[in-house]
Design a protein around this motif. Structure first.
Motif, PDB file in Angstrom:
ATOM      1  N   UNK A   1      -8.798  -4.023  -4.671  1.00 28.71           N
ATOM      2  CA  UNK A   1      -9.513  -5.167  -4.132  1.00 28.71           C
ATOM      3  C   UNK A   1     -10.921  -5.186  -4.723  1.00 28.71           C
ATOM      4  N   UNK A   2     -11.180  -6.135  -5.567  1.00 33.32           N
ATOM      5  CA  UNK A   2     -12.475  -6.178  -6.250  1.00 33.32           C
ATOM      6  C   UNK A   2     -13.634  -6.425  -5.295  1.00 33.32           C
ATOM      7  N   UNK A   3     -13.371  -6.894  -4.081  1.00 30.63           N
ATOM      8  CA  UNK A   3     -14.423  -7.140  -3.103  1.00 30.63           C
ATOM      9  C   UNK A   3     -14.720  -5.909  -2.243  1.00 30.63           C
ATOM     10  N   UNK A   4     -13.840  -4.914  -2.299  1.00 31.80           N
ATOM     11  CA  UNK A   4     -14.012  -3.700  -1.488  1.00 31.80           C
ATOM     12  C   UNK A   4     -14.014  -2.490  -2.424  1.00 31.80           C
ATOM     13  N   UNK A   5     -15.228  -2.074  -2.829  1.00 32.23           N
ATOM     14  CA  UNK A   5     -15.336  -0.952  -3.766  1.00 32.23           C
ATOM     15  C   UNK A   5     -15.142   0.402  -3.097  1.00 32.23           C
ATOM     16  N   UNK A   6     -14.985   0.407  -1.804  1.00 33.49           N
ATOM     17  CA  UNK A   6     -14.695   1.671  -1.113  1.00 33.49           C
ATOM     18  C   UNK A   6     -13.193   1.932  -0.964  1.00 33.49           C
TER      19      UNK A   6
ATOM     20  N   UNK B   1       0.816  -1.214   0.000  1.00 28.20           N
ATOM     21  CA  UNK B   1       0.000   0.000   0.000  1.00 28.20           C
ATOM     22  C   UNK B   1       0.851   1.268   0.000  1.00 28.20           C
ATOM     23  N   UNK B   2       2.097   1.169   0.387  1.00 28.78           N
ATOM     24  CA  UNK B   2       2.962   2.348   0.438  1.00 28.78           C
ATOM     25  C   UNK B   2       3.478   2.762  -0.940  1.00 28.78           C
ATOM     26  N   UNK B   3       3.261   1.947  -1.966  1.00 29.06           N
ATOM     27  CA  UNK B   3       3.843   2.197  -3.274  1.00 29.06           C
ATOM     28  C   UNK B   3       3.265   3.471  -3.901  1.00 29.06           C
ATOM     29  N   UNK B   4       4.134   4.300  -4.444  1.00 28.80           N
ATOM     30  CA  UNK B   4       3.744   5.550  -5.091  1.00 28.80           C
ATOM     31  C   UNK B   4       4.015   5.538  -6.590  1.00 28.80           C
ATOM     32  N   UNK B   5       5.064   4.871  -7.012  1.00 29.65           N
ATOM     33  CA  UNK B   5       5.472   4.899  -8.411  1.00 29.65           C
ATOM     34  C   UNK B   5       5.837   3.489  -8.850  1.00 29.65           C
TER      35      UNK B   5
ATOM     36  N   UNK C   1      -1.302  -9.466 -19.864  1.00 33.94           N
ATOM     37  CA  UNK C   1      -2.578  -9.512 -19.160  1.00 33.94           C
ATOM     38  C   UNK C   1      -2.364  -9.116 -17.709  1.00 33.94           C
ATOM     39  N   UNK C   2      -3.476  -8.919 -17.015  1.00 34.77           N
ATOM     40  CA  UNK C   2      -3.434  -8.610 -15.582  1.00 34.77           C
ATOM     41  C   UNK C   2      -4.709  -9.105 -14.930  1.00 34.77           C
ATOM     42  N   UNK C   3      -4.659  -9.249 -13.608  1.00 33.39           N
ATOM     43  CA  UNK C   3      -5.836  -9.646 -12.850  1.00 33.39           C
ATOM     44  C   UNK C   3      -6.538  -8.392 -12.351  1.00 33.39           C
ATOM     45  N   UNK C   4      -7.833  -8.501 -12.145  1.00 32.44           N
ATOM     46  CA  UNK C   4      -8.578  -7.326 -11.684  1.00 32.44           C
ATOM     47  C   UNK C   4      -8.204  -6.915 -10.274  1.00 32.44           C
ATOM     48  N   UNK C   5      -7.576  -7.796  -9.514  1.00 28.60           N
ATOM     49  CA  UNK C   5      -7.133  -7.466  -8.163  1.00 28.60           C
ATOM     50  C   UNK C   5      -5.671  -7.029  -8.111  1.00 28.60           C
ATOM     51  N   UNK C   6      -5.092  -6.726  -9.256  1.00 27.64           N
ATOM     52  CA  UNK C   6      -3.681  -6.339  -9.273  1.00 27.64           C
ATOM     53  C   UNK C   6      -3.454  -5.055  -8.492  1.00 27.64           C
ATOM     54  N   UNK C   7      -4.307  -4.065  -8.693  1.00 23.17           N
ATOM     55  CA  UNK C   7      -4.170  -2.771  -8.008  1.00 23.17           C
ATOM     56  C   UNK C   7      -5.244  -2.557  -6.940  1.00 23.17           C
TER      57      UNK C   7
ATOM     58  N   UNK D   1     -12.389  -2.668 -14.641  1.00 19.68           N
ATOM     59  CA  UNK D   1     -12.642  -2.711 -13.205  1.00 19.68           C
ATOM     60  C   UNK D   1     -11.362  -2.824 -12.380  1.00 19.68           C
ATOM     61  N   UNK D   2     -10.224  -2.677 -13.028  1.00 21.26           N
ATOM     62  CA  UNK D   2      -8.965  -2.857 -12.311  1.00 21.26           C
ATOM     63  C   UNK D   2      -8.380  -1.546 -11.811  1.00 21.26           C
ATOM     64  N   UNK D   3      -9.057  -0.403 -12.090  1.00 23.22           N
ATOM     65  CA  UNK D   3      -8.459   0.894 -11.741  1.00 23.22           C
ATOM     66  C   UNK D   3      -9.374   1.773 -10.895  1.00 23.22           C
ATOM     67  N   UNK D   4     -10.450   1.237 -10.371  1.00 27.43           N
ATOM     68  CA  UNK D   4     -11.427   2.099  -9.693  1.00 27.43           C
ATOM     69  C   UNK D   4     -10.876   2.745  -8.422  1.00 27.43           C
ATOM     70  N   UNK D   5      -9.862   2.167  -7.801  1.00 23.49           N
ATOM     71  CA  UNK D   5      -9.322   2.712  -6.559  1.00 23.49           C
ATOM     72  C   UNK D   5      -8.138   3.648  -6.789  1.00 23.49           C
TER      73      UNK D   5
END
Length: 415
Positions: free
Chosen positions: A373-378, A351-355, A365-371, A401-405
């Motif tokens: 958490x698909x289970x926590x939309x907040x 979580x500390x990653x900035x760059x 390819x990538x997974x939707x949980x790469x960046x 759906x992989x960039x909403x956060x």
């Protein structure tokens, strides 16, 4: 009135009122006026002195050319005529006025130029807008560009303010260096006693081989372009190591053993193809590991204190990373692995990653949980604002759906 020889044929009787005058040179026999050269060169007036007149003379009142027949010497002239006196006075007044005018024009021009200069300077400063000059933290994000952070090097780690660039380059040949021990006085050791064993005197840090091949300033060691093939022994108090542009091929676990204060290692542009697994893991204070432009095919285990990892321009595939290699690195902020051979994004990311720079790899390819958490939309990851995936064959539009956060979308191909 007295007339000179031949004056009767020249001066008609219609000017009998012209009185005689005394003239220093030749004069007109008609009006008894002064004779001057035909040009008005007042500074070169040299009236004729004597009885032989000078040619090309004109009478001032009559303005007629004078010849030897129409000219009389000064001895033949009597009293001063009013017309001649007035003309001489006017001539000197004219010359005086010209001189005074030229003398007054120079100071007046200087004063006018000095008076106009402050007005021009004042107009220049009036055009400056100093009201909007303040820099606040609100617009600081627009000025700081993290996209090229991998090209920036911070060398503000020196305790004393010393400009290393001003020092003379050290010779690469150790034999060319002066022998410092020859000039220093040998310390006198106390005589041995039988009370206990005699311990050898500790070797000072400046006497280590690294400080003979490199440049040691405080707790920083500079070994740039020293033609090294391995990491030299370092003083135990070393905090910053710069060994760029050498021929180092491997990194052994013993190279940094015991260096508990080491914070930065910069090995840019070497021939490093292998590093022991524990080469960096046991360094408790290591914050920056900079390894670009080498030949690494695997990344060793990293200490949890690491803040910046730069391993650009190597040959690291995805199999060269340990599983979940970055999960426990809670202080990692900059992860730059561009220009390698990665097949996927190394998740999970702290979580500390900035760059995160992964451009010019082989990520498809990538997974939707790469960046996120698909289970926590907040979830909101405000720190991770710089993601670069350009130069990869992946189509980022396939994973909406992989960039909403994220605070901003990654850089890459969306078509």
């Amino acid at each position: 009135m007295f007339l000179g020889p031949g004056a009767e044929a020249v001066c008609p009787p219609q000017r009998p009122w012209s009185p005689a005058r005394l003239q220093s040179g030749a004069g007109c026999g008609r009006c008894v006026g002064p004779a001057f050269p035909s040009l008005f060169a007042f500074t070169a007036l040299q009236p004729f002195q004597g009885t032989q007149p000078r040619p090309a003379l004109h009478c001032w009142p009559c303005w007629i050319p004078l010849t030897p027949e129409t000219m009389v010497p000064s001895a033949a002239l009597g009293a001063v005529t009013p017309a001649g006196c007035r003309m001489r006075t006017l001539a000197w007044l004219g010359i005086t006025s010209l001189c005074l005018g030229a003398a007054w024009a120079v100071p007046a021009k200087e004063e006018r130029r000095k008076a106009e200069k402050p007005k021009a300077d004042l107009a220049l400063y009036e055009n400056l807008d100093l009201d909007n000059y303040d820099l606040t933290l609100d617009n600081y994000g627009e000025i700081l560009d993290l996209s090229n952070y991998e090209e920036l090097y911070d060398y503000g780690d020196l305790g004393p303010k010393i400009e290393v660039g001003t020092l003379a380059p050290r010779p690469k040949d150790p034999a060319a260096l002066p022998d410092l021990g020859a000039t220093a006085k040998t310390p006198k050791l106390p005589p041995p006693t039988t009370a206990g064993p005699v311990h050898p005197a500790p070797v000072p840090a400046q006497a280590l081989p690294s400080c003979r091949l490199c440049l040691c300033i405080g707790t920083s060691v500079y070994c740039d372009d020293a033609n090294l093939e391995h990491i030299p022994p370092l003083p135990p108090e070393t905090t910053y190591l710069y060994a760029r542009f050498n021929r180092i091929g491997t990194i052994r676990a013993s190279d940094f053993m015991g260096l508990k204060k080491l914070k930065r290692i910069d090995l840019t542009s070497n021939f490093i193809s292998w590093a022991d697994v524990d080469a960096f893991r046991l360094l408790p204070s290591l914050q920056e590991l900079i390894l670009p432009e080498n030949r690494l095919t695997a990344l060793p285990e990293l200490p949890r204190s690491i803040v910046r990892l730069d391993a650009r321009l190597n040959r690291i595939p995805s199999t060269g990373l340990q599983p979940e290699a970055f999960r426990e690195l809670k202080q990692l902020q900059f992860l730059h692995l561009s220009d390698n051979q990665l097949d996927y994004i190394p998740a999970p990311l702290p979580e500390s990653l900035r760059s995160l720079h992964l451009q010019n790899n082989n990520i498809q390819t990538m997974h939707e949980d790469t960046f996120c958490n698909s289970q926590d939309h907040s979830q909101i990851r405000r720190a991770l604002e710089d993601i670069r995936l350009d130069g990869n064959p992946i189509n980022l539009s396939l994973f909406p759906n992989a960039y909403f956060c994220l605070p901003r979308l990654p850089t890459g191909r969306f078509s």
